[in-house]
Design an enzyme around this catalytic site. Structure first.
Site, PDB file in Angstrom:
ATOM      1  N   LYS A 262      -7.203  -5.706   9.163  1.00  0.00           N
ATOM      2  CA  LYS A 262      -8.276  -4.717   8.504  1.00  0.00           C
ATOM      3  C   LYS A 262      -8.877  -3.651   9.191  1.00  0.00           C
ATOM      4  O   LYS A 262      -8.591  -3.499  10.573  1.00  0.00           O
ATOM      5  CB  LYS A 262      -9.444  -5.773   7.927  1.00  0.00           C
ATOM      6  CG  LYS A 262      -8.811  -6.710   6.852  1.00  0.00           C
ATOM      7  CD  LYS A 262     -10.023  -7.599   6.602  1.00  0.00           C
ATOM      8  CE  LYS A 262      -9.379  -8.556   5.556  1.00  0.00           C
ATOM      9  NZ  LYS A 262     -10.339  -9.507   4.923  1.00  0.00           N
TER      10      LYS A 262
ATOM     11  N   TYR B  75      -7.865  -6.178  -4.432  1.00  0.00           N
ATOM     12  CA  TYR B  75      -8.883  -7.226  -4.716  1.00  0.00           C
ATOM     13  C   TYR B  75      -9.579  -7.353  -6.057  1.00  0.00           C
ATOM     14  O   TYR B  75     -10.533  -7.884  -5.990  1.00  0.00           O
ATOM     15  CB  TYR B  75      -9.906  -6.822  -3.753  1.00  0.00           C
ATOM     16  CG  TYR B  75      -9.681  -7.062  -2.231  1.00  0.00           C
ATOM     17  CD1 TYR B  75      -9.427  -8.625  -1.842  1.00  0.00           C
ATOM     18  CD2 TYR B  75      -9.290  -6.238  -1.173  1.00  0.00           C
ATOM     19  CE1 TYR B  75      -9.108  -8.777  -0.548  1.00  0.00           C
ATOM     20  CE2 TYR B  75      -9.311  -6.527   0.042  1.00  0.00           C
ATOM     21  CZ  TYR B  75      -9.049  -7.588   0.376  1.00  0.00           C
ATOM     22  OH  TYR B  75      -8.706  -8.258   1.749  1.00  0.00           O
TER      23      TYR B  75
ATOM     24  N   HIS C  55      -6.473 -10.241   6.657  1.00  0.00           N
ATOM     25  CA  HIS C  55      -6.266 -11.049   5.369  1.00  0.00           C
ATOM     26  C   HIS C  55      -4.916 -11.682   5.385  1.00  0.00           C
ATOM     27  O   HIS C  55      -3.955 -11.332   6.213  1.00  0.00           O
ATOM     28  CB  HIS C  55      -6.044  -9.899   4.421  1.00  0.00           C
ATOM     29  CG  HIS C  55      -5.570 -10.503   2.932  1.00  0.00           C
ATOM     30  ND1 HIS C  55      -6.424 -10.872   2.278  1.00  0.00           N
ATOM     31  CD2 HIS C  55      -4.464 -10.596   2.519  1.00  0.00           C
ATOM     32  CE1 HIS C  55      -5.752 -11.513   1.021  1.00  0.00           C
ATOM     33  NE2 HIS C  55      -4.368 -11.025   1.203  1.00  0.00           N
TER      34      HIS C  55
ATOM     35  N   ASN D  18     -13.656  -9.475   8.683  1.00  0.00           N
ATOM     36  CA  ASN D  18     -13.245 -10.636   9.216  1.00  0.00           C
ATOM     37  C   ASN D  18     -11.713 -10.416   9.707  1.00  0.00           C
ATOM     38  O   ASN D  18     -10.706 -11.303   9.872  1.00  0.00           O
ATOM     39  CB  ASN D  18     -13.179 -11.706   8.199  1.00  0.00           C
ATOM     40  CG  ASN D  18     -12.392 -11.332   7.110  1.00  0.00           C
ATOM     41  OD1 ASN D  18     -11.786 -10.669   6.883  1.00  0.00           O
ATOM     42  ND2 ASN D  18     -12.414 -12.455   6.327  1.00  0.00           N
TER      43      ASN D  18
ATOM     44  N   GLU E 252       1.381  -9.607  -3.515  1.00  0.00           N
ATOM     45  CA  GLU E 252       0.548  -8.737  -2.577  1.00  0.00           C
ATOM     46  C   GLU E 252       1.779  -8.154  -1.706  1.00  0.00           C
ATOM     47  O   GLU E 252       1.760  -6.869  -1.309  1.00  0.00           O
ATOM     48  CB  GLU E 252      -0.135  -9.634  -1.564  1.00  0.00           C
ATOM     49  CG  GLU E 252      -1.595  -9.989  -2.473  1.00  0.00           C
ATOM     50  CD  GLU E 252      -2.325 -10.852  -1.717  1.00  0.00           C
ATOM     51  OE1 GLU E 252      -3.242 -11.268  -2.215  1.00  0.00           O
ATOM     52  OE2 GLU E 252      -2.042 -11.363  -0.542  1.00  0.00           O
TER      53      GLU E 252
HETATM   54  P1  CMP Z   1      -9.785 -12.041   2.449  1.00  0.00           P
HETATM   55  O1  CMP Z   1      -9.059 -12.959   2.904  1.00  0.00           O
HETATM   56  O2  CMP Z   1      -9.321 -10.527   2.627  1.00  0.00           O
HETATM   57  O3  CMP Z   1     -10.132 -12.181   0.874  1.00  0.00           O
HETATM   58  C1  CMP Z   1     -11.282 -11.691   0.372  1.00  0.00           C
HETATM   59  C2  CMP Z   1     -12.140 -10.892   1.172  1.00  0.00           C
HETATM   60  O4  CMP Z   1     -13.414 -10.879   0.687  1.00  0.00           O
HETATM   61  C3  CMP Z   1     -12.538 -11.789   2.503  1.00  0.00           C
HETATM   62  O5  CMP Z   1     -11.213 -11.913   3.284  1.00  0.00           O
HETATM   63  C4  CMP Z   1     -13.701 -11.099   3.234  1.00  0.00           C
HETATM   64  O6  CMP Z   1     -13.503  -9.889   3.755  1.00  0.00           O
HETATM   65  C5  CMP Z   1     -14.330 -10.938   1.728  1.00  0.00           C
HETATM   66  N1  CMP Z   1     -15.428 -11.565   1.348  1.00  0.00           N
HETATM   67  C6  CMP Z   1     -15.336 -13.025   1.193  1.00  0.00           C
HETATM   68  N2  CMP Z   1     -16.394 -13.707   0.838  1.00  0.00           N
HETATM   69  C7  CMP Z   1     -17.243 -12.874   1.098  1.00  0.00           C
HETATM   70  C8  CMP Z   1     -18.870 -12.845   1.152  1.00  0.00           C
HETATM   71  N3  CMP Z   1     -19.650 -14.162   0.984  1.00  0.00           N
HETATM   72  N4  CMP Z   1     -19.584 -11.775   1.531  1.00  0.00           N
HETATM   73  C9  CMP Z   1     -18.903 -10.728   1.913  1.00  0.00           C
HETATM   74  N5  CMP Z   1     -17.554 -10.558   2.043  1.00  0.00           N
HETATM   75  C10 CMP Z   1     -16.648 -11.487   1.779  1.00  0.00           C
END
Ligand code: CMP
Length: 139
Positions: free
Chosen positions: A11, A51, A117, A114, A128
């Protein structure tokens, strides 16, 4: 039978802090083969589409803004049981809960920024992978 591919995105937070090399090392050392890979940047519309399942969630707009804020590395990873094994390697969505030795424990900033993905099912891995790569870009 579990599928053999998963889709990852390194990311914008992780690409910006030059963690791409270390994350790819961790992926290779865990036994994944890189079947496709590109440095790219999602438009707002592309991030919304990727998303779309999270459209109703309170974090959706922030997530779309973040995911379209800078370059990402998208890759198709291949291994037996790829989806489940990769989710173990990346760790929990919230880095505070991510296991020691996981990619998110080492590189993620918070639950949104984070670092990586990983697809959550074989069906979504196929969707995807097709979102980011044509058949000509897969090896
Ligand atoms: P990802 O695995 O890419 O899938 C969905 C994304 O949404 C996740 O990683 C995070 O980056 C984001 N995400 C999921 N839960 C939350 C949350 N509670 N608050 C903010 N971002 C979130």
């Amino acid at each position: 039978m579990a599928g053999r591919i998963t889709l990852t995105m390194i990311k914008p937070d992780a690409v910006a802090k030059n963690a791409t090399g270390d994350i790819l090392r961790m992926i290779n050392e865990a036994g994944f083969r890189i079947a496709a890979m590109k440095l790219t940047k999602l438009s707002k519309e592309q991030a919304e589409q990727f998303y779309a399942v999270h459209r109703e969630r309170p974090f959706y707009n922030d997530l779309v803004a973040f995911m379209s804020s800078g370059p990402i590395v998208a890759a198709i990873l291949e291994k037996d049981n790829a989806v489940e094994d990769f989710r173990k390697l990346i760790g929990a969505t919230n880095p505070a809960d991510a296991a020691e030795g996981s990619i998110r424990r080492k590189h993620a900033e918070n639950i949104e920024r984070n670092a990586v993905h990983g697809s959550d099912s074989d069906e979504n891995a196929a969707i995807e992978a097709a979102f980011h790569f044509s058949q000509l870009e897969r090896f």
